[in-house]
Design a protein around this motif. Structure first.
Motif, PDB file in Angstrom:
ATOM      1  N   UNK A  47       0.867  -1.178  -0.042  1.00  0.00           N
ATOM      2  CA  UNK A  47       0.104   0.156  -0.215  1.00  0.00           C
ATOM      3  C   UNK A  47       0.718   1.260  -0.098  1.00  0.00           C
ATOM      4  N   UNK A  48       0.497   2.160  -0.690  1.00  0.00           N
ATOM      5  CA  UNK A  48       0.954   3.635  -0.697  1.00  0.00           C
ATOM      6  C   UNK A  48      -0.156   4.527  -0.176  1.00  0.00           C
ATOM      7  N   UNK A  49      -0.010   4.812   0.974  1.00  0.00           N
ATOM      8  CA  UNK A  49      -0.937   5.795   2.176  1.00  0.00           C
ATOM      9  C   UNK A  49      -0.739   7.123   1.734  1.00  0.00           C
ATOM     10  N   UNK A  50      -1.592   7.889   1.261  1.00  0.00           N
ATOM     11  CA  UNK A  50      -1.449   9.163   1.162  1.00  0.00           C
ATOM     12  C   UNK A  50      -2.037   9.927   2.204  1.00  0.00           C
ATOM     13  N   UNK A  51      -1.997  10.877   3.430  1.00  0.00           N
ATOM     14  CA  UNK A  51      -2.578  11.158   4.161  1.00  0.00           C
ATOM     15  C   UNK A  51      -2.361  12.696   4.590  1.00  0.00           C
ATOM     16  N   UNK A  52      -3.802  13.394   4.453  1.00  0.00           N
ATOM     17  CA  UNK A  52      -3.890  14.653   4.835  1.00  0.00           C
ATOM     18  C   UNK A  52      -3.561  15.101   6.236  1.00  0.00           C
ATOM     19  N   UNK A 109       4.577   3.473  -7.268  1.00  0.00           N
ATOM     20  CA  UNK A 109       5.327   2.365  -7.810  1.00  0.00           C
ATOM     21  C   UNK A 109       4.275   1.291  -8.419  1.00  0.00           C
ATOM     22  N   UNK A 110       4.925   0.563  -9.322  1.00  0.00           N
ATOM     23  CA  UNK A 110       4.030  -0.530  -9.949  1.00  0.00           C
ATOM     24  C   UNK A 110       3.656  -1.696  -9.158  1.00  0.00           C
ATOM     25  N   UNK A 111       2.513  -2.008  -9.048  1.00  0.00           N
ATOM     26  CA  UNK A 111       2.044  -3.050  -8.154  1.00  0.00           C
ATOM     27  C   UNK A 111       1.624  -2.424  -6.649  1.00  0.00           C
ATOM     28  N   UNK A 112       1.762  -1.490  -6.362  1.00  0.00           N
ATOM     29  CA  UNK A 112       0.959  -0.839  -5.335  1.00  0.00           C
ATOM     30  C   UNK A 112      -0.373  -0.553  -5.472  1.00  0.00           C
ATOM     31  N   UNK A 141      -1.560   7.815 -12.369  1.00  0.00           N
ATOM     32  CA  UNK A 141      -0.679   6.781 -12.024  1.00  0.00           C
ATOM     33  C   UNK A 141      -0.925   5.389 -12.420  1.00  0.00           C
ATOM     34  N   UNK A 142      -2.448   5.208 -12.731  1.00  0.00           N
ATOM     35  CA  UNK A 142      -2.984   4.038 -12.952  1.00  0.00           C
ATOM     36  C   UNK A 142      -2.987   2.778 -12.060  1.00  0.00           C
ATOM     37  N   UNK A 143      -2.884   3.152 -10.983  1.00  0.00           N
ATOM     38  CA  UNK A 143      -2.820   2.225  -9.561  1.00  0.00           C
ATOM     39  C   UNK A 143      -4.286   1.987  -9.246  1.00  0.00           C
ATOM     40  N   UNK A 144      -4.677   0.855  -8.809  1.00  0.00           N
ATOM     41  CA  UNK A 144      -5.941   0.761  -7.988  1.00  0.00           C
ATOM     42  C   UNK A 144      -5.966   1.787  -6.720  1.00  0.00           C
ATOM     43  N   UNK A 145      -7.058   2.427  -6.538  1.00  0.00           N
ATOM     44  CA  UNK A 145      -7.140   3.574  -5.559  1.00  0.00           C
ATOM     45  C   UNK A 145      -8.122   2.914  -4.582  1.00  0.00           C
TER      46      UNK A 145
END
Ligand SMILES: NC(=O)C1=CN([C@@H]2O[C@H](COP(=O)(O)OP(=O)(O)OC[C@H]3O[C@@H](n4cnc5c(N)ncnc54)[C@H](OP(=O)(O)O)[C@@H]3O)[C@@H](O)[C@H]2O)[C@@H](O)CC1
Ligand SMILES: [K+]
Length: 482
Positions: A47-52, A109-112, A141-145
């Motif tokens: 996971x790539x977590x983006x937090x406000x 990153x790819x796969x995240x 980015x084309x990644x699942x969100x």
């Protein structure tokens, strides 16, 4: 279940805290439940977590900790300046030894899988500058969100386009009005005291629990004259044109929704289908003597639509007015006569009745449906995504249905189906919201099996299956409470 505005949701959160409920528990549950949805959808993908910096970000930091405990790799980037619960969530994560980088350094990153925990109900206006760019980068980015509570930026643009969204405590207006941005929708219960969610003043989201009790019972002694008979009046023949299919589809819809008998009043030369109907071929709009408890009027009526509706009014029966019967003077005549009626316009027809453009209606269907119900004094089914049912002060937003239903004749089937429920004794608002829900569910069942390319008659055929699923409490909801 009620549809909250972001403000109403914040108010409920605030009231919970005023009652002494620790807000940190709400955040812990939110992050933990979202982590569960993550695991279900994406398994152990990193996971790539983006937090406000607000509480939405706090939810993301809690999720990161739970994913870590489940053995999922997490990279976390957060805005600086957390306070309150969000700061505690950050400290808890840091205590696990997770590195938290600044949002400015976030890379994809790819796969995240991206976890969007930037903004939730606290957003006050459209995103600009850095955050607008970040949201665009997420989308590119084309990644699942997976979006927490709301795809960040909603209800404004730009906003995140999510693969899935976990709504906390209740659905909020953008979840249904901007559903495209939300992807697959999940609803997570986060421990908010129940009374705070019971807001009679807010629109209802039609739910299996609320609708099941409305299903007409069928006693052992039932016969075709006792379960509701429907008269269908519609069709047009003239000037080289013939609309024949629409009333037949309404008749099918009525039978498949459980009508005991359907009378089909249609222009001479209309095919004698379905075989089960009682046929009344007529040279022009008339109301022949027929035994029925409700009518469906106007389907395929073309230039005869208005005449069909005014003739039908003589029966003084609960009536569904559709398509070519939808005229201001028709609605006014029904209101004046005190005859219960359900209007079933799409955005274009509603716009015609309201003196607004179809775009204005589609942009805010809740307001448009309420305005139309108020203006006409009748029940209104405003068809669209989502379909909204209104009567007086009451609003019901329908969660079932999908774009595969966008095909000729499905509206006619719906009219017949609602008429069957009226004939079985349901009140207009109830017949409308139950009919709309089951019609949408039938479309969902079919779309799952066949995808796009449905025929309206197949939607009618699927109504009994939808009805049985609801009856037996086996509807797997479009979004599920957990
Ligand atoms: N409260 C509770 O009990 C619970 C809440 N929960 C969760 O909290 C979420 C709501 O949290 P929230 O109220 O902290 O708001 P949130 O969406 O994080 O954003 C606030 C930040 O956005 C900023 N900001 C605003 N507009 C902006 C703009 N146009 N452009 C840029 N920035 C802007 C604003 O900055 P400020 O105006 O303060 O400087 C602030 O920093 C809710 O959706 C749910 O996920 C759950 O944990 C359950 C319990
Ligand atoms: K979010």
């Amino acid at each position: 279940m009620r549809l909250f505005t972001p403000e109403a949701m914040r108010e409920a959160d605030r009231k919970a805290v005023e009652r002494g409920y620790p807000s940190l528990l709400l955040m812990e549950w939110a992050g933990m439940k979202a982590a569960r949805v993550y695991l279900e959808l994406f398994g152990k993908a990193p996971a790539l977590v983006l937090a406000g910096k607000g509480n939405n970000g706090g939810d993301g930091l809690v999720l990161a900790r739970h994913l870590l405990l489940e053995g999922v790799g997490v990279r976390v980037y957060a805005a600086g300046g957390q306070t309150g619960d969000a700061l505690l969530a950050l400290q808890a994560l840091l205590a696990h030894g997770v590195e938290v980088g600044p949002l400015e350094e976030a890379s994809f990153r790819e796969g995240e899988v991206v976890v969007d925990a930037l903004f939730g109900t606290g957003l006050k206006g459209p995103l600009t500058d850095f955050y607008a760019e970040l949201v665009e980068r997420v989308n590119r980015a084309g990644l699942p969100v997976l979006a927490l509570d709301l795809p960040s930026g909603l209800p404004f643009s730009p906003h995140v386009r999510a693969t899935a969204t976990v709504a906390f405590a209740a659905l909020k207006t953008p979840h249904l009005l901007q559903r495209e941005a939300c992807g697959k929708l999940y609803l997570a219960e986060i421990g908010l005291p129940k009374p705070l969610l019971e807001r009679e003043d807010l629109p209802e989201v039609a739910s299996p629990e609320a609708l099941r009790p409305l299903l007409p019972k069928r006693p052992l002694t039932a016969h075709k004259g006792s379960v509701g008979r429907v008269g269908v009046l519609g069709g047009y023949k003239g000037e080289g044109l013939r609309y024949a299919g629409a009333p037949l589809l309404a008749a099918l819809g009525a039978y498949r929704m459980g009508a005991g008998l359907v009378h089909l009043v249609a222009p001479e030369g209309t095919p004698l289908e379905p075989l089960e109907a009682v046929f009344h071929p007529v040279p022009s709009p008339t109301l022949p003597p027929l035994k029925a408890e409700a009518l469906a009027v106007g389907m395929g009526g073309g230039p005869w639509g208005r005449a069909w509706a005014l003739k039908a009014l003589e029966a003084r029966l609960p009536t569904v007015l559709d398509a070519d019967a939808l005229h201001p003077e028709v609605a006014e005549a029904y209101r004046k006569a005190g005859v219960p009626a359900v209007l079933t316009p799409h955005a274009g027809e509603a716009g015609r009745l309201l003196g607004a453009s179809p775009e204005e209606v589609a942009k805010d269907p809740l307001t448009a449906a309420r305005a139309l119900a108020e203006r006409t004094g009748l029940a209104v089914v405003l068809k669209g995504n989502p379909t909204v049912v209104a009567e007086g002060e009451r609003l019901s937003v329908n969660p079932t249905g999908n774009p595969a239903l966008a095909t000729g004749g499905t509206g006619d089937v719906l009219s017949g189906a609602i008429a069957a429920l009226l004939a079985a004794g349901l009140r207009p608002f109830d017949a409308a919201r139950l009919g709309v829900y089951l019609h949408g569910l039938a479309g969902d069942l079919l779309a799952e099996e066949k995808g796009v390319g449905l025929l309206a008659r197949e939607v009618a055929e699927a109504l009994p299956r939808a009805r049985r699923l609801l009856q037996e409490g086996r509807v797997s909801p479009a979004f599920f409470p957990r």
